[in-house]
Design a protein around this motif. Structure first.
Motif, PDB file in Angstrom:
ATOM      1  N   GLU A   1       0.618   4.441  -3.789  1.00 53.55           N
ATOM      2  CA  GLU A   1       0.742   4.159  -2.360  1.00 53.55           C
ATOM      3  C   GLU A   1       2.201   4.058  -1.960  1.00 53.55           C
ATOM      4  OE1 GLU A   1      -1.329   0.563  -1.350  1.00 53.55           O
ATOM      5  OE2 GLU A   1      -3.245   1.351  -2.093  1.00 53.55           O
ATOM      6  N   SER A   2       2.506   4.652  -0.809  1.00 54.87           N
ATOM      7  CA  SER A   2       3.791   4.381  -0.171  1.00 54.87           C
ATOM      8  C   SER A   2       3.453   3.587   1.080  1.00 54.87           C
ATOM      9  CB  SER A   2       4.484   5.688   0.194  1.00 54.87           C
ATOM     10  OG  SER A   2       3.768   6.320   1.242  1.00 54.87           O
ATOM     11  N   VAL A   3       4.450   3.302   1.935  1.00 57.83           N
ATOM     12  CA  VAL A   3       4.119   2.506   3.117  1.00 57.83           C
ATOM     13  C   VAL A   3       3.277   3.292   4.100  1.00 57.83           C
ATOM     14  CG1 VAL A   3       5.983   0.833   2.997  1.00 57.83           C
ATOM     15  CG2 VAL A   3       6.363   3.014   4.144  1.00 57.83           C
ATOM     16  N   LYS A   4       3.315   4.618   4.046  1.00 64.49           N
ATOM     17  CA  LYS A   4       2.548   5.336   5.037  1.00 64.49           C
ATOM     18  C   LYS A   4       1.546   6.324   4.458  1.00 64.49           C
ATOM     19  CE  LYS A   4       6.503   7.362   6.990  1.00 64.49           C
ATOM     20  NZ  LYS A   4       7.579   7.335   6.024  1.00 64.49           N
ATOM     21  N   ALA A   5       1.384   6.357   3.155  1.00 61.56           N
ATOM     22  CA  ALA A   5       0.449   7.318   2.575  1.00 61.56           C
ATOM     23  C   ALA A   5      -0.115   6.788   1.268  1.00 61.56           C
ATOM     24  CB  ALA A   5       1.144   8.657   2.332  1.00 61.56           C
ATOM     25  N   ALA A   6      -1.227   7.384   0.874  1.00 62.58           N
ATOM     26  CA  ALA A   6      -1.842   7.043  -0.398  1.00 62.58           C
ATOM     27  C   ALA A   6      -2.228   8.342  -1.063  1.00 62.58           C
ATOM     28  CB  ALA A   6      -3.065   6.176  -0.179  1.00 62.58           C
ATOM     29  N   ALA A   7      -2.152   8.382  -2.382  1.00 61.72           N
ATOM     30  CA  ALA A   7      -2.521   9.606  -3.068  1.00 61.72           C
ATOM     31  C   ALA A   7      -3.181   9.266  -4.388  1.00 61.72           C
ATOM     32  CB  ALA A   7      -1.280  10.461  -3.327  1.00 61.72           C
ATOM     33  N   ASP A   8      -4.134  10.090  -4.769  1.00 61.51           N
ATOM     34  CA  ASP A   8      -4.745   9.949  -6.082  1.00 61.51           C
ATOM     35  C   ASP A   8      -4.093  10.956  -7.016  1.00 61.51           C
ATOM     36  OD1 ASP A   8      -6.606   7.881  -5.712  1.00 61.51           O
ATOM     37  OD2 ASP A   8      -7.849   9.242  -4.532  1.00 61.51           O
ATOM     38  N   VAL A   9      -3.967  10.569  -8.274  1.00 63.33           N
ATOM     39  CA  VAL A   9      -3.440  11.483  -9.278  1.00 63.33           C
ATOM     40  C   VAL A   9      -4.621  11.944 -10.126  1.00 63.33           C
ATOM     41  CG1 VAL A   9      -1.820  11.748 -11.183  1.00 63.33           C
ATOM     42  CG2 VAL A   9      -1.315  10.152  -9.310  1.00 63.33           C
ATOM     43  N   TYR A  10      -4.775  13.269 -10.253  1.00 64.77           N
ATOM     44  CA  TYR A  10      -5.922  13.821 -10.964  1.00 64.77           C
ATOM     45  C   TYR A  10      -5.503  14.393 -12.308  1.00 64.77           C
ATOM     46  CZ  TYR A  10      -7.974  13.451  -6.316  1.00 64.77           C
ATOM     47  OH  TYR A  10      -8.417  12.974  -5.125  1.00 64.77           O
ATOM     48  N   MET A  11      -6.389  14.320 -13.285  1.00 63.42           N
ATOM     49  CA  MET A  11      -6.099  14.852 -14.605  1.00 63.42           C
ATOM     50  C   MET A  11      -6.016  16.377 -14.540  1.00 63.42           C
ATOM     51  SD  MET A  11      -5.689  12.348 -16.660  1.00 63.42           S
ATOM     52  CE  MET A  11      -5.531  13.375 -18.116  1.00 63.42           C
ATOM     53  N   PRO A  12      -4.896  16.951 -15.028  1.00 61.40           N
ATOM     54  CA  PRO A  12      -4.778  18.415 -15.039  1.00 61.40           C
ATOM     55  C   PRO A  12      -5.636  19.020 -16.155  1.00 61.40           C
ATOM     56  CG  PRO A  12      -2.635  17.339 -15.463  1.00 61.40           C
ATOM     57  CD  PRO A  12      -3.667  16.275 -15.497  1.00 61.40           C
ATOM     58  N   VAL A  13      -6.014  18.197 -17.147  1.00 60.10           N
ATOM     59  CA  VAL A  13      -6.779  18.688 -18.303  1.00 60.10           C
ATOM     60  C   VAL A  13      -7.776  17.610 -18.729  1.00 60.10           C
ATOM     61  CG1 VAL A  13      -4.917  20.138 -19.217  1.00 60.10           C
ATOM     62  CG2 VAL A  13      -5.039  17.725 -19.873  1.00 60.10           C
ATOM     63  N   SER A  14      -8.710  17.982 -19.592  1.00 58.46           N
ATOM     64  CA  SER A  14      -9.675  17.031 -20.146  1.00 58.46           C
ATOM     65  C   SER A  14      -9.169  16.498 -21.483  1.00 58.46           C
ATOM     66  CB  SER A  14     -11.018  17.730 -20.380  1.00 58.46           C
ATOM     67  OG  SER A  14     -11.407  18.426 -19.236  1.00 58.46           O
ATOM     68  N   GLY A  15      -9.737  15.358 -21.894  1.00 55.42           N
ATOM     69  CA  GLY A  15      -9.353  14.842 -23.199  1.00 55.42           C
ATOM     70  C   GLY A  15      -9.549  13.345 -23.303  1.00 55.42           C
ATOM     71  N   LYS A  16      -8.837  12.743 -24.270  1.00 51.40           N
ATOM     72  CA  LYS A  16      -8.943  11.304 -24.498  1.00 51.40           C
ATOM     73  C   LYS A  16      -7.593  10.662 -24.167  1.00 51.40           C
ATOM     74  CE  LYS A  16      -9.067   9.045 -28.563  1.00 51.40           C
ATOM     75  NZ  LYS A  16      -9.529   8.665 -29.909  1.00 51.40           N
TER      76      LYS A  16
END
Lengths: 453, 129, 491
Positions: B61-76
């Protein structure tokens, strides 16, 4: 009136726009449905409208004309004159949500005051800027707890002694979600510890009311411990007046405190607008829905206030926000803030004690009458349940003849409590009024005895 | 704008650095610039979790936005950056270094072929402006 | 100079308000259940009144000046409304009183339901929802209940145009629905091709804001509704922008199935610094049974001598309560008064003048500020707050500089589909002189942006505080002041 345009001004404006008539502005509207002939009455002047509204108001019997012993989630309290006098300042009530901090410091700092007062009153660490009412605050607590465990815990343990309306709202909100609610069929005479066996590793939240819907007060320490032992959270829905006297949910270990803030300087107004209190512990602050004001500085080095953690909210998160809440109860929160500022630590304690003593006096007077008995021996605050010799609606009809507004008919929500009345007493009820209530009830109990003879 | 050539990128502005069978994941310099001042990072996975490509592993989160980070690959998941939640500003100052978010043991290295290289990512940014 | 906080004003031992002494025998207090300290402020009435009066003076409100905040409909809030809501017969009535003692309130609610039905073109209205967002939730829950009742519980997809308010997707997600965004076409309408592609058996409904957040009436609205209905879906109307449509067109006539009204936008109840709102919901005939209960109805018809007897009824397949008690009655009384004073003709004038004022401002500003969808707008329009020749200046700078001229800035950075959006909604209650003063200020600011950009970058200059440090607020999270510390230092 609230329009200003003279015919000449209107013509000049149309010319600037480049159209001939007002009708030309609505060409995009399908012609078949354009300019419907609305069946509405003609306009009234302010004088006429006010007079019509006075007629409506006079068709009600207000509790200024009646002696009221009705509570059940909405309470008649004295509101100091300064509260409404300040609420009527146009700078407060004609402002929007304080999205522009440079010209909204009044609203922002007032909310900061509100958050501080709610935190102090409930014994919690953070408060939001309010929810709609005590009912939706509980529904939001469930959403928050569910999100806190990232959807992995879906059970909610709900006390049957939570206000029936609040429970109904919770079910409306949860329909279609995986949340499973248990506990509402428990024995009403049992205390909160009866909920403990229902708490399992799938439980996200345990919800109780304090004092409960029947006015009873219980120590919640063991319940909080049991919830925490299972990794669950405890939410307590409070009556804020009671917290002038009683231990806070924070002392018991509650994780979320919700409540109906109406007793804090907000008129009954036939049920709204009221105020949803919502406070929690710091570690859950980002999971809490609703607006939040934080302290900061401006570019001139002055202390200033601003809406903060807004990235949690719907206008940024859209479908990923945990709640859709947008508007809160701004002006009602301000009323509560001014009320608590005025009463302060001494006044709030005093009003709580007045309620407590008068309610206990009333309970003693009423249960001394033949046919009436207290339903529970548990300690209570300013509301109690009386088993009556007659159906409650009959009793209330009789009381109205004495200009007394009787208590709440519990049989409406709890079939096992037929002929049980929930009676509320506040600082507004004088000893004389309480005595008159007991006298009026006595007439009934004698009539009832006579009819058996 | 800094787009290191040795990394792989996603359309959603994540980067991954692969060493042996282990991938390190974070968000790009372009992403941090779009978000402006980062005030909060929460890592949503724990060591040992199995994750699929596209799962969200962190939220920013920043003061004016929110973002999700997604896995570029599968794994453990084999490590998470525990320091980052206390120093969210690192995402602004060192997006490819100190602000890594998770390390993942790749279960399907062929997924890397579907990611962008530096020049393709550069082109994607240019196209969106 | 900043106003002190309550905890700084508090003086140990000071008493602000006294209640009468206890007039009954005292009962023993419950042992072990008493709080040991009550860390609230200790002030007296003069402190309190001055504190909040001074705070109020740091605010901008409609009573002070122009407030063209797009999509918020900041119209004048008539003073008589405030008198009405405070009439003792309204303000001091308990929500659970016997129905025969509250016939005045019930009659008012019944009449308000009827008028809202007439204005919206609907068969039923609930007054219960507390605000627009809760009205939306109510509407989406009704849509889901309708599909479930028809054995179509697989319908879980809600389509939302990309120009929609954030509450639309948030509400849908909260109701367990799947959200799919639909893009807008080059004229700002819903893109019909994109819509067709999503019309399948999983479609529950479409949430449509019309006029949309660009202030444009969707030119294909009938086709949009037809497509959704043909696919078995329902159309939800977001009534946030209803101020453009009173007496112009009834959403129900266009085929909209559910719509929420904002009494705090369209019907002049004050915004109160962020609430209370009120978000009644209207529905088409086939959805009436699903409305939240209770509703007000006529229990016994009246005659020449006696008025009807009003009471509460529960719809057969109701989705349940969305709120304790019956909704924000105080807001209903205000809205009723407003509607009564406008009547049939006045209702249409509200929208005509709201649209006239918006188009007038658009005409005055379009040569100076780029208006990306430049056609006749409804009650608001969206301009870009940026110029290609001065890339440093953003919408935010223009917004902040407007404050120095005594105006509340327009909504900025929304809708998301316009860069540096400035969304301007003047409302019908502004005079030509006010509109001109605002347009002049906007034009002056566009000049300043080139002649003295620093003036914009550092604005506002004439406000109680300057630009605030939002990063510090979010990182350090100071969310309350402790009264406890004051107490300790006094001991």
């Amino acid at each position: 009136m609230y329009f200003s345009h003279t015919p000449a001004e209107r013509e000049a404006m149309l010319r600037t726009i480049g159209v001939k008539s007002l009708e030309d502005l609505f060409q995009a509207v399908p012609a078949a449905h354009r300019f419907p002939d609305l069946r509405l009455p003609p306009a009234l002047t302010e004088m006429e409208a006010l007079s019509e509204m006075q007629e409506y108001a006079l068709a009600n019997e207000s509790i200024q004309e009646l002696s009221s012993f009705l509570g059940a989630g909405a309470y008649h309290h004295y509101i100091p004159a300064a509260v409404d006098s300040l609420l009527r300042r146009g700078e407060f009530y004609t402002a929007y949500t304080p999205y522009q901090p440079e010209i909204s410091q009044g609203t922002l700092q007032s909310i900061f005051d509100y958050q501080s007062l709610v935190v102090a009153l409930t014994g919690m660490e953070v408060s939001n800027a309010s929810h709609y009412d005590g009912a939706t605050a509980i529904a939001e607590a469930v959403t928050m707890a569910h999100a806190n465990f990232r959807g992995k815990r879906a059970r909610v343990v709900l006390s049957p002694a939570v206000h029936p309306h609040y429970r109904q709202v919770l079910h409306t909100y949860n329909h279609g979600t995986p949340i499973e609610v248990v506990g509402e069929d428990l024995d009403l005479t049992a205390g909160p510890e009866a909920l403990i066996p229902l708490i399992d590793p799938q439980t996200a939240l345990v919800i109780v009311q304090y004092p409960d819907f029947f006015g009873r007060i219980y120590d919640l320490t063991h319940l909080a411990q049991a919830a925490h032992a299972a990794g669950a959270l405890l939410a307590v829905s409070v009556n804020p007046t009671a917290l002038g006297l009683l231990k806070t949910p924070g002392e018991f270990g509650a994780d979320i405190v919700t409540g109906e803030g109406q007793p804090l300087g907000i008129p009954l107004s036939f049920g709204g607008p009221y105020l949803g209190l919502f406070a929690t512990r710091k570690e859950y602050v980002r999971k809490m829905a609703g607006r939040l004001v934080g302290e900061t500085v401006d570019n001139r080095g002055q202390r200033a206030y601003v809406l903060t953690l807004t990235a949690r909210e719907q206008h940024i998160r859209r479908e990923k926000a945990t709640s859709n809440i947008c508007t809160n109860q701004g002006l009602m929160a301000l009323a509560a803030t001014i009320y608590m500022s005025l009463l302060g630590k001494h006044g709030l304690r005093q009003v709580a004690e007045l309620c407590y003593h008068k309610a206990h006096y009333a309970a003693q007077k009423i249960t001394a009458l033949p046919g009436y008995a207290l339903w529970s021996n548990a300690p209570f605050f300013h509301e109690f349940v009386v088993r009556c010799p007659l159906p409650v609606d009959e009793i209330n009809e009789h009381l109205l003849e004495y200009d007394i507004l009787g208590g709440y008919d519990l049989g409406q929500d709890y079939p096992q409590l037929e002929n049980h009345m929930l009676i509320a007493v506040t600082e507004m009820n004088s000893k004389e009024e309480i005595d008159r209530l007991a006298d009026a009830l006595a007439v009934l109990s004698y009539e009832e005895e006579a009819s058996y003879e | 704008m800094n787009i290191p050539t040795e990394l792989k990128y996603t359309e959603n502005d994540e980067w991954i650095r692969v060493e042996g069978n282990i991938g390190t994941v974070g968000i790009t310099d372009h992403a941090q610039e779009q978000l402006s001042d980062i005030v909060y990072v929460e890592i949503l996975v724990s060591e040992g979790d199995r994750v699929a490509k596209g799962d969200s592993c962190a939220t920013i989160e920043s003061v004016k936005a929110a973002a999700d980070v997604y896995m570029p690959v599968s794994g453990k998941i084999v490590a998470i950056n525990e320091k980052l939640p206390d120093t969210p500003e690192m995402v602004n100052s060192d997006p490819y270094g100190g602000a890594w978010m998770v390390k993942v043991e790749l279960s399907n290295p062929s997924e890397l072929n579907g990611l962008l290289d530096a020049s393709a990512y550069q082109a994607k940014i240019a196209a969106s402006e | 100079m900043s106003e002190p906080l309550l905890c700084e004003l508090s003086v140990p031992g000071r008493v602000g308000f006294r209640f009468p002494e206890v007039d009954v025998p005292q009962a023993p207090l419950p042992e072990g259940m008493l709080r040991q300290e009550l860390p609230l402020p200790e002030l007296y009435e003069v402190d309190v009144v001055r504190h909040y009066t001074r705070l109020s003076q740091l605010n901008h409100g409609i009573d002070i000046g122009f407030y063209p905040l797009g999509s918020c409909t900041m119209k004048y809030n008539p003073k008589v409304n405030e008198e009405v809501a405070r009439l003792p017969g309204f303000a001091h009535v308990h929500p659970l009183q016997p129905e025969e003692t509250v016939q005045g309130s019930l009659a008012l609610m019944y009449q308000l339901q009827e008028w809202l039905k007439e204005i919206g073109g609907f068969a039923g209205v609930t007054l219960q929802p507390a605000a627009g967002a809760q009205g939306e939730l109510t509407g989406v829950l009704i849509i889901r209940a309708y599909h479930e009742a028809n054995g179509q519980s697989q319908r879980n997809k809600i389509l939302i145009p990309d120009s929609a308010h954030g509450t639309n997707p948030a509400t849908s997600a909260m109701s367990g629905m799947r959200v799919v965004e639909i893009k807008s076409d080059g004229r700002g309408n819903v893109d019909l091709e994109a819509l067709r592609a999503e019309c399948d058996e999983s479609l529950a409904g479409l949430m449509l804001t019309n006029p949309n957040t660009l202030g444009l009436f969707d030119e294909n609205v009938e086709e949009v509704v037809r497509l959704v209905h043909a696919a078995g879906g329902l159309v939800y109307g977001d009534g946030a922008n209803l101020n453009a449509l009173l007496g112009i067109v009834r959403p129900g006539d266009l085929g909209i199935d559910v719509l929420h009204y904002n009494l705090h936008k369209t019907f002049s109840t004050p915004h109160g610094g962020g609430g209370p709102g009120s978000g009644p919901v209207g529905v088409a005939e086939k959805l009436v049974d699903f409305l939240p209960g209770p509703l007000v109805d006529i229990i016994e018809p009246g005659d020449d001598e006696e008025p009807p007897l009003y009471g509460f009824v529960y719809p057969k397949k109701s989705i349940g309560r969305v709120k304790a008690f019956h909704g924000h009655f105080g807001m209903m009384a205000r809205a009723y008064t407003y509607m009564r004073m406008h009547g049939k003709e006045g209702m249409r004038m509200i929208s005509e003048y709201a649209v006239l004022n918006a188009n007038y401002l658009r005409a005055r500003l379009r040569d100076v500020y780029h208006v990306p969808y430049d056609r006749i707008c409804m009650h608001e329009f969206v301009a870009e707050g940026r110029w290609p020749d001065i890339p440093d200046i953003q919408a935010l700078d223009i917004a902040k500089r407007l404050m120095d001229f005594g105006f509340h800035p327009p909504t900025n950075y929304f809708p998301l589909i316009v860069h540096d959006a400035l969304m301007i909604e003047p409302t019908e209650t502004e005079s030509l002189q006010n509109l001109d003063a605002f347009a002049d200020a906007m034009i002056k600011i566009a000049e300043e942006a080139r002649s003295n950009p620093e003036l914009l970058k550092t604005a506002p200059h004439n406000t109680p505080v300057g630009r605030v440090d939002e990063v510090k607020a979010a990182k350090e999270l100071v969310l309350c002041c402790g009264f406890r510390s004051t107490d300790l230092s006094s001991k």
